[in-house]
Design a protein around this motif. Structure first.
Motif, PDB file in Angstrom:
ATOM      1  N   ALA A  60       0.819  -1.212   0.000  1.00 36.73           N
ATOM      2  CA  ALA A  60       0.000   0.000   0.000  1.00 36.73           C
ATOM      3  C   ALA A  60       0.853   1.262   0.000  1.00 36.73           C
ATOM      4  CB  ALA A  60      -0.953  -0.006   1.194  1.00 36.73           C
ATOM      5  N   ASP A  61       2.046   1.196   0.598  1.00 41.00           N
ATOM      6  CA  ASP A  61       2.951   2.342   0.553  1.00 41.00           C
ATOM      7  C   ASP A  61       3.271   2.730  -0.889  1.00 41.00           C
ATOM      8  OD1 ASP A  61       3.078   2.647   3.259  1.00 41.00           O
ATOM      9  OD2 ASP A  61       5.015   1.654   3.521  1.00 41.00           O
ATOM     10  N   LYS A  62       3.352   1.743  -1.757  1.00 40.89           N
ATOM     11  CA  LYS A  62       3.699   2.002  -3.152  1.00 40.89           C
ATOM     12  C   LYS A  62       2.473   2.216  -4.032  1.00 40.89           C
ATOM     13  CE  LYS A  62       6.303   0.101  -7.078  1.00 40.89           C
ATOM     14  NZ  LYS A  62       7.164   1.285  -7.244  1.00 40.89           N
ATOM     15  N   HIS A  63       1.423   1.397  -3.810  1.00 40.35           N
ATOM     16  CA  HIS A  63       0.289   1.388  -4.739  1.00 40.35           C
ATOM     17  C   HIS A  63      -0.971   2.038  -4.178  1.00 40.35           C
ATOM     18  CE1 HIS A  63       2.391  -1.245  -7.571  1.00 40.35           C
ATOM     19  NE2 HIS A  63       2.765  -1.985  -6.542  1.00 40.35           N
ATOM     20  N   PRO A 116      -4.752  -1.914  -8.841  1.00 42.06           N
ATOM     21  CA  PRO A 116      -3.893  -2.967  -8.281  1.00 42.06           C
ATOM     22  C   PRO A 116      -4.659  -3.977  -7.419  1.00 42.06           C
ATOM     23  CG  PRO A 116      -2.834  -0.836  -8.059  1.00 42.06           C
ATOM     24  CD  PRO A 116      -4.228  -0.570  -8.536  1.00 42.06           C
ATOM     25  N   VAL A 117      -4.247  -5.244  -7.554  1.00 38.04           N
ATOM     26  CA  VAL A 117      -4.883  -6.361  -6.849  1.00 38.04           C
ATOM     27  C   VAL A 117      -3.807  -7.229  -6.219  1.00 38.04           C
ATOM     28  CG1 VAL A 117      -6.329  -8.428  -7.072  1.00 38.04           C
ATOM     29  CG2 VAL A 117      -6.841  -6.392  -8.442  1.00 38.04           C
ATOM     30  N   TYR A 118      -4.082  -7.711  -5.011  1.00 35.00           N
ATOM     31  CA  TYR A 118      -3.194  -8.648  -4.326  1.00 35.00           C
ATOM     32  C   TYR A 118      -3.943  -9.963  -4.131  1.00 35.00           C
ATOM     33  CZ  TYR A 118       0.236 -10.382  -0.925  1.00 35.00           C
ATOM     34  OH  TYR A 118       1.198 -11.129  -0.275  1.00 35.00           O
ATOM     35  N   ILE A 119      -3.241 -11.089  -4.326  1.00 37.67           N
ATOM     36  CA  ILE A 119      -3.830 -12.417  -4.121  1.00 37.67           C
ATOM     37  C   ILE A 119      -3.243 -13.006  -2.843  1.00 37.67           C
ATOM     38  CG2 ILE A 119      -4.135 -14.741  -5.031  1.00 37.67           C
ATOM     39  CD1 ILE A 119      -3.680 -13.599  -7.830  1.00 37.67           C
ATOM     40  N   SER A 120      -4.117 -13.410  -1.927  1.00 36.64           N
ATOM     41  CA  SER A 120      -3.654 -14.079  -0.703  1.00 36.64           C
ATOM     42  C   SER A 120      -4.378 -15.409  -0.581  1.00 36.64           C
ATOM     43  CB  SER A 120      -3.923 -13.203   0.527  1.00 36.64           C
ATOM     44  OG  SER A 120      -3.344 -13.782   1.677  1.00 36.64           O
ATOM     45  N   PHE A 121      -3.611 -16.497  -0.624  1.00 40.81           N
ATOM     46  CA  PHE A 121      -4.195 -17.845  -0.668  1.00 40.81           C
ATOM     47  C   PHE A 121      -3.739 -18.634   0.550  1.00 40.81           C
ATOM     48  CE2 PHE A 121      -6.225 -20.645  -3.940  1.00 40.81           C
ATOM     49  CZ  PHE A 121      -6.392 -21.747  -3.111  1.00 40.81           C
ATOM     50  N   PRO A 162      -4.326   1.885  -1.474  1.00 44.73           N
ATOM     51  CA  PRO A 162      -5.230   0.779  -1.124  1.00 44.73           C
ATOM     52  C   PRO A 162      -5.438  -0.152  -2.321  1.00 44.73           C
ATOM     53  CG  PRO A 162      -6.096   2.870  -0.338  1.00 44.73           C
ATOM     54  CD  PRO A 162      -4.939   3.204  -1.234  1.00 44.73           C
ATOM     55  N   VAL A 163      -5.344  -1.454  -2.082  1.00 43.49           N
ATOM     56  CA  VAL A 163      -5.419  -2.428  -3.170  1.00 43.49           C
ATOM     57  C   VAL A 163      -6.654  -3.298  -3.033  1.00 43.49           C
ATOM     58  CG1 VAL A 163      -2.925  -2.495  -3.483  1.00 43.49           C
ATOM     59  CG2 VAL A 163      -4.003  -4.094  -1.883  1.00 43.49           C
ATOM     60  N   GLY A 164      -7.067  -3.874  -4.151  1.00 43.49           N
ATOM     61  CA  GLY A 164      -8.082  -4.914  -4.123  1.00 43.49           C
ATOM     62  C   GLY A 164      -7.464  -6.206  -3.621  1.00 43.49           C
ATOM     63  N   LEU A 165      -8.313  -7.120  -3.169  1.00 44.32           N
ATOM     64  CA  LEU A 165      -7.822  -8.358  -2.576  1.00 44.32           C
ATOM     65  C   LEU A 165      -8.667  -9.539  -3.022  1.00 44.32           C
ATOM     66  CD1 LEU A 165      -5.981  -9.798  -0.387  1.00 44.32           C
ATOM     67  CD2 LEU A 165      -7.854  -9.343   1.226  1.00 44.32           C
ATOM     68  N   VAL A 166      -8.013 -10.551  -3.582  1.00 41.22           N
ATOM     69  CA  VAL A 166      -8.640 -11.850  -3.817  1.00 41.22           C
ATOM     70  C   VAL A 166      -8.082 -12.770  -2.744  1.00 41.22           C
ATOM     71  CG1 VAL A 166      -8.941 -13.790  -5.394  1.00 41.22           C
ATOM     72  CG2 VAL A 166      -8.884 -11.453  -6.286  1.00 41.22           C
ATOM     73  N   HIS A 167      -8.935 -13.145  -1.796  1.00 44.53           N
ATOM     74  CA  HIS A 167      -8.507 -13.865  -0.606  1.00 44.53           C
ATOM     75  C   HIS A 167      -9.222 -15.217  -0.561  1.00 44.53           C
ATOM     76  CE1 HIS A 167      -9.037 -14.186   4.057  1.00 44.53           C
ATOM     77  NE2 HIS A 167      -8.044 -14.966   3.648  1.00 44.53           N
ATOM     78  N   ASP A 214      -8.819  -1.539  -0.550  1.00 45.98           N
ATOM     79  CA  ASP A 214      -9.957  -0.914  -1.221  1.00 45.98           C
ATOM     80  C   ASP A 214     -11.147  -1.841  -0.975  1.00 45.98           C
ATOM     81  OD1 ASP A 214     -11.852   0.148  -2.899  1.00 45.98           O
ATOM     82  OD2 ASP A 214     -10.583   0.150  -4.686  1.00 45.98           O
ATOM     83  N   CYS A 215     -11.891  -1.573   0.082  1.00 45.52           N
ATOM     84  CA  CYS A 215     -12.840  -2.556   0.610  1.00 45.52           C
ATOM     85  C   CYS A 215     -13.938  -2.946  -0.366  1.00 45.52           C
ATOM     86  CB  CYS A 215     -13.458  -2.034   1.910  1.00 45.52           C
ATOM     87  SG  CYS A 215     -12.269  -1.910   3.262  1.00 45.52           S
ATOM     88  N   LYS A 216     -14.235  -2.094  -1.325  1.00 43.47           N
ATOM     89  CA  LYS A 216     -15.238  -2.437  -2.333  1.00 43.47           C
ATOM     90  C   LYS A 216     -14.687  -3.408  -3.371  1.00 43.47           C
ATOM     91  CE  LYS A 216     -18.219   0.329  -0.466  1.00 43.47           C
ATOM     92  NZ  LYS A 216     -19.371  -0.224   0.317  1.00 43.47           N
TER      93      LYS A 216
END
Length: 388
Positions: free
Chosen positions: A209-212, A306-311, A214-219, A251-253
């Motif tokens: 988040a410091d760079k991009h 931007p999107v982050y994937i956490s599996f 708030p990001v989207g998240l696929v969790h 980005d909670c939405k």
């Protein structure tokens, strides 16, 4: 790679069977004329080297020996060796048998381990996840024929080792992880991380988040990991996404949580996430169906930001992935996991992680093998990966 030194043979051989990268970590001595004679055989002596230099296989001049085929590539990328020509147990244990280096210099993607399980609430052991995932990753090949992805001829990829952690101080570990990942992503490198318990995603997302922003998240997970505290502590593997919301990292939405299930401590365990705007997809809503339609909706929801994937590996049913600390019955299948990750193709993915592999609870190694394959699938959907 690993430098080998043999008695009875002048000079050293930098073991280039893994790659054409000449990074060396140390020397080991061996005796025996049979090994020495192999290294001094005509195919090696045909290599053009300066006196005192290391004979590195880089071009066709050293490919006369049958076992030397495919040891080198004219490609400017790091290409994992094929087991058709280099036995899987050969060489340093790195992710997908890629070259290892200490920094992200020159890299588009870096595999990095975070061997931390101090935030675990049930069965410990995820600190050993990274090394076992690396070991099992030797089974994964270079191309993805199902999707056509050719990641290693598209992006420069390497294994940069593990982040230092403090096993006696979880907050200090989070600080070290956050600082390490700020350096990793500073130059535009995309981190793909092997956990470790799910606590690690919190400091990683601080750096992201410091760079991009708030990001989207696929969790993907059996649990929402949005608890507020346990035993008086606000940081552990059940709270990372609550802390991320508190700090505005998400980005909670554009947050979707898939595979959620299991018993709970309250009658409304998903209320917090839904109140923030998360989309929560329960495991029972995934049973006996393809998740391709769901992922079409997720792609639309995520858009171009931007999107982050956490599996979390416990998102998968423990029949397939028993090697984890907090297993829950009736989870996703490996095929559905592939549908989820492949469904992220085209998104602006800025990082991803695979967490909660605790090898001690799965003597077969299948959980770590599944984790390695899922990380390969993440690599295959990153921006810039070409298809063949």
């Amino acid at each position: 790679m690993e430098a080998l030194q043999f008695s009875g043979c002048k000079g050293r051989l930098l073991w280039a069977a893994l790659c054409q990268n000449s990074f060396a970590f140390g020397t080991r001595r061996f005796s025996g004329t049979s090994l020495a004679s192999r290294l001094c055989s005509p195919w090696l002596r045909s290599c053009k080297t300066k006196p005192g230099s290391l004979p590195i296989i880089q071009d066709g001049s050293c490919l006369k020996h049958p076992g030397a085929k495919r040891l080198a590539s004219n490609s400017s990328f790091n290409i994992p060796p094929s087991a058709e020509f280099v036995a899987r147990p050969v060489g340093v244990c790195s992710m997908f048998r890629l070259p290892t280096q200490r920094s992200t210099e020159g890299l588009d993607v870096a595999f990095v381990g975070v061997p931390l399980d101090t935030g675990t609430s049930n069965r410990p052991g995820a600190r050993f996840g990274p090394r076992h995932i690396r070991a099992e990753s030797a089974m994964v090949r270079a191309f993805n024929p199902s999707t056509g992805a050719d990641p290693y001829h598209s992006l420069m990829v390497a294994d940069i080792g593990d982040v230092h952690v403090n096993l006696y101080d979880l907050k200090d570990s989070c600080r070290q992880i956050r600082e390490a990942f700020r350096k990793i992503i500073a130059g535009g490198c995309i981190p793909l991380t092997m956990g470790g318990d799910h606590t690690i995603t919190y400091p990683i997302l601080q750096a992201i988040a410091d760079k991009h922003g708030p990001v989207g998240l696929v969790h993907v997970d059996a649990h929402t990991d949005t608890g507020d505290q346990a035993l008086g502590e606000k940081i552990y593997h059940g709270t990372p996404f609550r802390r991320c919301v508190d700090e505005g990292l998400l980005d909670c939405k554009r947050v979707v949580q898939i595979g959620i299930r299991g018993s709970s401590y309250s009658s409304s365990p998903y209320k917090y996430g839904r109140d923030q705007g998360f989309r929560i997809v329960l495991a029972e809503d995934c049973w006996m169906k393809s998740l391709v339609p769901l992922m079409a909706e997720v792609r639309k929801q995520m858009g171009e930001k931007p999107v982050y994937i956490s599996f979390d590996i416990d998102g998968i049913d423990p029949a397939y992935a028993p090697g984890t600390g907090t297993p829950e019955i009736a989870g996703l299948t490996p095929a559905q996991a592939l549908e989820i990750i492949r469904g992220c193709q085209g998104l602006n993915i800025v990082g991803g992680d695979l967490v909660e592999v605790a090898p001690v609870y799965d003597a077969s190694g299948n959980t770590a093998l599944l984790g390695a394959n899922l990380l390969f699938e993440m690599l295959c959907v990153l921006p810039g990966v070409k298809t063949i």
